[in-house]
Scaffold this motif. Structure first.
Motif, mmCIF file in Angstrom:
data_model
loop_
_atom_site.group_PDB
_atom_site.id
_atom_site.type_symbol
_atom_site.label_atom_id
_atom_site.label_comp_id
_atom_site.label_asym_id
_atom_site.label_seq_id
_atom_site.Cartn_x
_atom_site.Cartn_y
_atom_site.Cartn_z
ATOM 1 N N VAL A 24 27.187 -7.205 -49.014
ATOM 2 C CA VAL A 24 28.124 -7.593 -50.095
ATOM 3 C C VAL A 24 28.983 -6.040 -50.518
ATOM 4 O O VAL A 24 27.538 -5.417 -50.308
ATOM 5 N N GLY A 25 29.593 -6.242 -50.602
ATOM 6 C CA GLY A 25 31.000 -5.047 -50.932
ATOM 7 C C GLY A 25 30.498 -3.704 -49.567
ATOM 8 O O GLY A 25 30.974 -3.018 -50.847
ATOM 9 N N ASP A 26 29.684 -3.502 -48.718
ATOM 10 C CA ASP A 26 29.101 -2.586 -48.234
ATOM 11 C C ASP A 26 30.526 -2.456 -46.922
ATOM 12 O O ASP A 26 30.251 -3.033 -46.296
ATOM 13 N N SER A 27 32.244 -1.850 -47.294
ATOM 14 C CA SER A 27 33.038 -1.626 -46.641
ATOM 15 C C SER A 27 32.501 -0.672 -45.507
ATOM 16 O O SER A 27 33.526 -1.335 -44.457
ATOM 17 N N ALA A 28 31.729 0.018 -45.285
ATOM 18 C CA ALA A 28 31.266 1.551 -44.654
ATOM 19 C C ALA A 28 30.608 0.062 -42.926
ATOM 20 O O ALA A 28 31.297 0.133 -42.209
ATOM 21 N N THR A 29 29.637 -0.913 -43.573
ATOM 22 C CA THR A 29 28.645 -2.059 -42.804
ATOM 23 C C THR A 29 29.653 -2.610 -42.033
ATOM 24 O O THR A 29 30.187 -2.294 -41.315
ATOM 25 N N LEU A 30 30.731 -2.512 -43.134
ATOM 26 C CA LEU A 30 31.466 -4.037 -42.702
ATOM 27 C C LEU A 30 32.662 -3.313 -41.444
ATOM 28 O O LEU A 30 32.912 -3.880 -40.466
ATOM 29 N N ALA A 31 33.101 -2.334 -41.886
ATOM 30 C CA ALA A 31 34.016 -0.887 -41.056
ATOM 31 C C ALA A 31 33.196 -1.142 -39.781
ATOM 32 O O ALA A 31 34.140 -1.494 -39.045
ATOM 33 N N LEU A 32 32.180 -0.842 -39.302
ATOM 34 C CA LEU A 32 31.718 -0.214 -38.372
ATOM 35 C C LEU A 32 31.715 -1.703 -37.737
ATOM 36 O O LEU A 32 31.305 -1.591 -36.519
ATOM 37 N N ALA A 33 30.659 -2.987 -37.462
ATOM 38 C CA ALA A 33 30.747 -3.964 -37.743
ATOM 39 C C ALA A 33 32.192 -4.642 -36.852
ATOM 40 O O ALA A 33 32.442 -4.845 -35.811
ATOM 41 N N MET A 34 33.265 -4.426 -37.633
ATOM 42 C CA MET A 34 34.735 -4.951 -37.085
ATOM 43 C C MET A 34 34.477 -3.741 -35.191
ATOM 44 O O MET A 34 35.350 -3.797 -34.715
ATOM 45 N N SER A 35 34.136 -2.353 -35.458
ATOM 46 C CA SER A 35 35.389 -1.261 -34.303
ATOM 47 C C SER A 35 33.518 -1.825 -33.653
ATOM 48 O O SER A 35 34.263 -1.642 -32.244
ATOM 49 N N ARG A 36 32.846 -2.037 -34.063
ATOM 50 C CA ARG A 36 31.774 -2.738 -32.999
ATOM 51 C C ARG A 36 32.235 -3.706 -32.367
ATOM 52 O O ARG A 36 32.535 -3.779 -30.379
ATOM 53 N N LEU A 37 32.734 -4.749 -32.496
ATOM 54 C CA LEU A 37 33.293 -5.906 -32.153
ATOM 55 C C LEU A 37 34.432 -5.509 -31.055
ATOM 56 O O LEU A 37 34.857 -6.441 -30.728
ATOM 57 N N LEU A 38 35.554 -4.866 -31.697
ATOM 58 C CA LEU A 38 36.371 -4.433 -30.734
ATOM 59 C C LEU A 38 36.185 -4.109 -29.159
ATOM 60 O O LEU A 38 37.126 -3.880 -28.788
ATOM 61 N N ASP A 39 35.268 -3.108 -29.301
ATOM 62 C CA ASP A 39 34.750 -2.404 -28.715
ATOM 63 C C ASP A 39 33.788 -2.263 -27.239
ATOM 64 O O ASP A 39 34.161 -2.064 -26.356
ATOM 65 N N GLU A 40 32.681 -3.208 -27.783
ATOM 66 C CA GLU A 40 31.253 -3.384 -27.184
ATOM 67 C C GLU A 40 31.531 -4.713 -26.627
ATOM 68 O O GLU A 40 31.474 -5.800 -27.266
#
Length: 354
Positions: A298-314
């Motif tokens: 909760v509140g961790d925008s950096a980890t949430l951004a990385l999760a979005m990026s992985r789901l876009l690419d992998e």
């Protein structure tokens, strides 16, 4: 059996949709069910299509008056919201009818009035284990978990047509589309969402657009923060849309940034539609998304951004979580299953009075 469902909210959110689904399922099961709701609210309009008697009231005083005078008319009252629970609990000395309350939020109740209304409630139900655990800590005994249901939503507009139109209207070109469906209110934490989208842009540049459907008290604050972070043209505030599930179908990734969340019914829609989910682990989201999407604290925008990026690419990751999510939601969030559980609960309460 005669059941009165209670939901006096003015808006159309997850609790109102679940109330509608419950009414629909109970009618199909042959249960005599009625609804106490706010006059002119979206719920009242949608229920008009069902063979359900509706009792519209203009406000809380009208609801209190109706409940105080309904003694002997129903076998069970079922409050679908915290307001409904309060109304039914504090009029119970007058109506003397068993009360069921479905709790959908994951913050801890507190204070003497809360303790009184839970004592006046014959059976509290949680929509997630996270909520059940919070209630147990508060001293509410034997709380069963009956998860929310989800149903396929017929397409109002074909996804390809809607995507083409949206790309043209927002000048998106060939950018990949991510998004969320969430009110802009404190417990949904839209500011963390804005921060996460800014960090996603830092990770991968300008190859995506983010659509945020919903409104609320933090809308202007979120817009200001997005402008400050240079997200004009990337972060699009779309407001309320009656065809929001149509838009969900054009997302490459569905995202939740909640600080508190009982379950997250729009995540169920994403699961059913085959859209991968990146989410914070607030409340019931953790048990829902774990192993079926990607989670961030909760509140961790950096980890949430990385999760979005992985789901876009992998590609393999996307396929894996989508398959697991769809299998899970089909097996565990079926409307017939939900209604069977509630009918069994009603029957137990009715039998205990004889």
């Amino acid at each position: 059996m005669r059941i009165l469902q209670i939901n006096t909210e003015k808006t159309w959110r997850g609790g109102e949709r679940q109330t509608f689904y419950t009414l629909r399922g109970l009618v199909a099961a042959g249960v005599q069910v009625e609804l106490l709701c706010r006059a002119g609210a979206p719920l009242a309009e949608r229920v008009s299509a069902l063979p359900v008697r509706v009792h519209p009231v203009s406000g809380q005083l009208g609801a209190l008056s109706f409940l105080a005078g309904c003694r002997g008319r129903y076998d069970v009252l079922h409050a679908q919201t915290a307001k409904g629970q309060s109304l039914a609990a504090f009029t119970k000395p007058a109506h003397r009818t068993p009360l069921v309350y479905t709790r959908r939020v994951d913050f801890r109740p507190s204070g003497l009035p809360a303790r009184i209304k839970y004592r006046m409630t014959n059976q509290t139900v949680a929509i997630s284990q996270a909520i059940a655990d919070i209630l147990a800590d508060f001293g509410v005994p034997s709380v069963p978990v009956i998860p929310s249901a989800v149903l396929p939503t017929p397409a109002g507009t074909e996804p390809a047509e809607l995507e083409a139109r949206t790309r043209a209207e927002l000048d998106l070109g060939d950018k990949r589309i991510l998004g969320t469906i969430a009110a802009l209110v404190e417990h949904k934490d839209p500011l963390t969402m804005v921060e996460a989208v800014a960090k996603l842009r830092d990770l991968r540049g300008d190859d995506f657009a983010f659509l945020h459907f919903g409104d609320g008290t933090l809308l202007e604050q979120a817009k200001t923060r997005a402008e400050t972070l240079g997200l004009v043209g990337t972060y699009h505030f779309m407001g309320f849309s009656p065809q929001v599930i149509d838009y969900l179908r054009i997302f490459r990734v569905f995202v939740m940034s909640s600080r508190e969340e009982g379950l997250g019914s729009t995540v169920l829609d994403a699961f059913l539609e085959g859209i991968p989910v990146a989410s914070t682990e607030a409340g019931g989201l953790k048990e829902l998304v774990a192993g079926r999407g990607l989670l961030a604290p909760v509140g961790d925008s950096a980890t949430l951004a990385l999760a979005m990026s992985r789901l876009l690419d992998e590609t393999d990751l996307r396929a894996d979580v989508v398959a697991k999510a769809r299998a899970y939601v089909t097996a565990h969030h079926d409307l017939d299953r939900l209604c069977r559980q509630y009918i069994s609960l009603y029957e137990t309460l009715i039998a205990s009075r004889r």
